[in-house]
Motif scaffolding. Sequence first.
Motif, short mmCIF file in Angstrom:
data_model
loop_
_atom_site.label_atom_id
_atom_site.label_comp_id
_atom_site.label_asym_id
_atom_site.label_seq_id
_atom_site.Cartn_x
_atom_site.Cartn_y
_atom_site.Cartn_z
N ARG A 50 0.76 -1.19 -0.02
CA ARG A 50 0.08 -0.02 0.07
C ARG A 50 0.88 1.36 -0.07
O ARG A 50 1.66 1.45 0.78
CB ARG A 50 -0.99 0.07 1.26
N LEU A 51 0.81 2.05 -1.06
CA LEU A 51 1.57 3.30 -0.99
C LEU A 51 0.64 4.30 -0.30
O LEU A 51 -0.52 4.35 -0.74
CB LEU A 51 1.72 3.67 -2.62
N SER A 52 1.16 5.45 -0.04
CA SER A 52 0.69 6.49 0.73
C SER A 52 1.22 7.68 -0.06
O SER A 52 2.47 7.71 -0.45
CB SER A 52 0.89 6.56 2.13
N CYS A 53 0.36 8.81 -0.10
CA CYS A 53 0.81 10.10 -0.49
C CYS A 53 0.32 11.28 0.23
O CYS A 53 -0.84 11.36 0.28
CB CYS A 53 0.55 10.33 -1.93
N THR A 54 1.13 11.90 1.13
CA THR A 54 0.58 13.12 1.99
C THR A 54 0.66 14.31 0.91
O THR A 54 1.45 14.76 0.51
CB THR A 54 1.43 13.24 3.07
N ILE A 55 -0.45 15.10 1.02
CA ILE A 55 -0.63 16.12 0.34
C ILE A 55 -0.72 17.47 1.00
O ILE A 55 -1.68 17.52 1.86
CB ILE A 55 -1.72 15.93 -0.71
N SER A 56 -0.08 18.38 0.53
CA SER A 56 -0.51 19.85 1.20
C SER A 56 -0.53 20.64 0.17
O SER A 56 0.01 20.63 -0.93
CB SER A 56 0.95 20.19 2.02
N GLY A 57 -1.50 21.45 0.25
CA GLY A 57 -1.83 22.56 -0.76
C GLY A 57 -3.34 22.06 -1.40
O GLY A 57 -3.75 20.94 -1.09
N LEU A 58 -3.89 22.81 -2.46
CA LEU A 58 -5.01 22.56 -2.94
C LEU A 58 -5.08 21.84 -4.18
O LEU A 58 -4.20 22.37 -5.01
CB LEU A 58 -5.73 23.95 -3.15
N VAL A 59 -5.69 20.55 -4.27
CA VAL A 59 -5.80 20.04 -5.59
C VAL A 59 -7.26 19.62 -5.71
O VAL A 59 -7.94 19.56 -4.91
CB VAL A 59 -4.95 18.37 -5.41
N THR A 60 -7.65 19.46 -6.94
CA THR A 60 -8.79 19.04 -7.26
C THR A 60 -9.13 17.48 -7.81
O THR A 60 -10.09 16.86 -7.72
CB THR A 60 -9.47 20.05 -8.25
N ALA A 61 -7.94 17.04 -8.38
CA ALA A 61 -7.76 15.60 -8.77
C ALA A 61 -6.27 15.29 -8.55
O ALA A 61 -5.31 15.91 -8.85
CB ALA A 61 -8.19 15.77 -10.46
N VAL A 62 -6.25 14.06 -8.52
CA VAL A 62 -4.98 13.22 -7.88
C VAL A 62 -4.70 11.84 -8.81
O VAL A 62 -5.86 11.45 -9.30
CB VAL A 62 -4.86 13.27 -6.63
N GLY A 63 -3.60 11.53 -8.66
CA GLY A 63 -3.42 10.34 -9.46
C GLY A 63 -2.01 9.80 -9.10
O GLY A 63 -1.23 10.20 -8.46
#
Length: 124
Positions: free
Chosen positions: A19-32
Amino acid sequence: QVQMVESGGGLVEAGGSLRLSCTISGLVTAVGWFRQAPGREREEVSCDNWNIDKTYHSPYYSSSVKGRFTISMDVAKNTLYLQMDSLKFEDTGMYYCAAVRAWGGSWCLVGDYWGQGTQVIVSS
């Protein structure tokens, strides 16, 4: 400014899971999730909207991973996941999460923000 940090890669035997994880900071509307194997072009793996009711749509998956990989997210934790099951040798590569510019049922267009990647190695 968007920052994305992946984790969870490693060495696994064929047939196993990661299982991969990705921590996101900032504004996004779509991810991949995207991947690149040595000597090969970057490949879209899976894309989805961020923080949108998913009742009436399904994420995008490449044909090579559909039925084996699952994209999900915990918006409260600002974290994107990729559950990878029934891994195959050909799944080996560097996996990146990224902001997505747009996507549809059979395509996904990467945006301007990427993580540094996490390596997945599947032994045959």
